[in-house]
Design an enzyme around this catalytic site. Structure first.
Site, mmCIF file in Angstrom:
data_model
loop_
_atom_site.group_PDB
_atom_site.id
_atom_site.type_symbol
_atom_site.label_atom_id
_atom_site.label_comp_id
_atom_site.label_asym_id
_atom_site.label_seq_id
_atom_site.Cartn_x
_atom_site.Cartn_y
_atom_site.Cartn_z
ATOM 1 N N ASP A 82 0.885 -1.149 -0.030
ATOM 2 C CA ASP A 82 -0.026 0.004 -0.002
ATOM 3 C C ASP A 82 0.994 1.410 0.038
ATOM 4 O OD1 ASP A 82 -2.371 -1.357 -0.019
ATOM 5 O OD2 ASP A 82 -2.723 -1.422 2.032
ATOM 6 N N GLN A 85 2.334 2.308 -3.495
ATOM 7 C CA GLN A 85 1.404 2.104 -4.696
ATOM 8 C C GLN A 85 1.358 3.741 -5.490
ATOM 9 O OE1 GLN A 85 -2.297 0.363 -4.283
ATOM 10 N NE2 GLN A 85 -1.745 -1.583 -3.384
ATOM 11 N N HIS A 107 -7.158 -4.203 -2.843
ATOM 12 C CA HIS A 107 -7.186 -3.720 -1.480
ATOM 13 C C HIS A 107 -7.555 -1.983 -1.995
ATOM 14 C CE1 HIS A 107 -7.411 -2.342 2.605
ATOM 15 N NE2 HIS A 107 -6.173 -1.955 2.725
ATOM 16 N N ASP A 190 -11.509 -4.300 6.527
ATOM 17 C CA ASP A 190 -10.217 -4.992 6.207
ATOM 18 C C ASP A 190 -9.180 -4.452 7.168
ATOM 19 O OD1 ASP A 190 -8.675 -6.876 4.486
ATOM 20 O OD2 ASP A 190 -7.253 -5.027 4.667
#
Length: 338
Positions: A82, A85, A107, A190
């Protein structure tokens, strides 16, 4: 809740596309290998100096520089961590995007929290397996699948969901079922699950139990077995049939202790803290803190990683696992491959 299965999906929609999987970690390994085995034209995008290049080549999958892969592909699945990215998107992915491309994620973090803002003419979708990549790959090889979530953030083409469903089917998800959701719901639930139960909650509960027994004078090996090793036995029972099956399977003594002691430990004060953590996820505070930590060099994060890795329970666990060779033989994670 809408659930899609293989008969609901046109797999040809992904078979007709060139797919780039960006990254070759746990999920990248699983997605790219499953796509390849489903007959999809797939390439993995990596830095030329990435240690994963050799692993991709050994798997017989085409590997390209990230920017080259993004420009080549019709659908780009972003499976790097994450915190990396947004930078990779701006540098390597965005310049190669064309109208009609499908930008995909497993995600919703970067889209939901505005770290990545794709152009309006690009489809933006999510296909999120509800299991680690090693399980996604293993279940596919066994002829099964791991349930997936599908979500649409932008449907420029009018076919974004159909393509995302086809992708989910190609990695095996439609064998089990593909559940429709949205980026906000997936992201926030999540993060909450990871922090309060799955990673943060259960590991700190096990560590506290281990420390309590050791500090009371019990052997560390006994403490490890009772507060860490046997957690798998309990979780496997819950996984197979819910908490009721677990309580059916354990002794009446254990079940009674579950009822009378569990609620004393996990009380309304714990739920209040959970609600506070959920609020920090919902208002973006956690996302901001995590991105700030990465921009500042990850010193606090790496310090915590080192501290926990050096805990006594890790040393004791390594010793005890060496007595049980079947654990290594049946391991889920093989670092030499993924």
């Amino acid at each position: 809740m809408k659930v899609y299965y293989e008969d609901d999906i046109d797999r040809q929609l992904i078979a007709d596309k060139k797919v780039a999987v960006i990254g070759y970690g746990s999920q990248g390994f699983a997605h790219s290998n499953n796509l390849r085995d489903s007959g999809v034209q797939v390439a993995v995008g990596l830095r030329s100096d990435s240690p994963s290049v050799a692993k991709v080549e050994e798997a017989g999958i085409q590997v390209m520089e990230t920017a080259e892969a993004a420009a080549w592909a019709d659908a780009i699945m972003v499976l790097v961590p994450d915190h990396l990215q947004a930078e990779i998107y701006e540098k390597d992915i965005a310049p190669g995007l064309s109208a009609g491309n499908n930008l995909m994620f497993a995600h919703g973090f970067n889209i939901h929290f505005g770290q990545i803002e794709p152009p309006k003419e690009i489809d933006v979708t999510m296909v999120a397996p509800k299991g680690p990549g090693h399980t996604v790959r293993r279940q596919y090889e066994l002829g099964y699948g791991v349930p997936c979530l599908v979500a649409i953030a932008n449907d420029a083409s009018g076919a974004a969901k159909d393509v995302a469903l086809a992708y989910a089917a190609a990695i095996g998800g439609a064998r089990a079922g593909v559940i429709e959701t949205n980026f906000r719901e997936e992201t926030e639930t999540d993060l909450f699950g990871e922090q309060t139960v799955l990673c943060g909650g259960i590991t700190h509960l096990m560590q506290a139990g281990f420390e309590t027994l050791v500090e009371a004078g019990y052997a560390p090996e006994m403490a490890y077995f009772e507060t860490i090793h046997e957690v798998k036995l309990i979780v496997d029972l819950i996984y197979e049939g819910g908490m009721s099956l677990m309580r059916y399977s354990v002794s009446d003594t254990a079940e009674y202790g579950d009822y009378v002691s569990g609620e004393r430990l996990i009380d309304d004060g714990i739920k209040a803290k959970m609600k506070q953590i959920l609020g920090e996820i919902q208002d973006g505070s956690f996302a901001k803190g995590w991105m700030d930590e990465n921009r500042a060099g990850r010193k606090r994060f790496l310090g915590m990683r080192s501290s926990h890795a050096g805990h006594q329970l890790e040393e004791v666990g390594e010793q005890l696992r060496s007595m049980m060779p079947w654990i290594a033989k049946e391991r889920m994670v093989d670092k030499s491959k993924n």
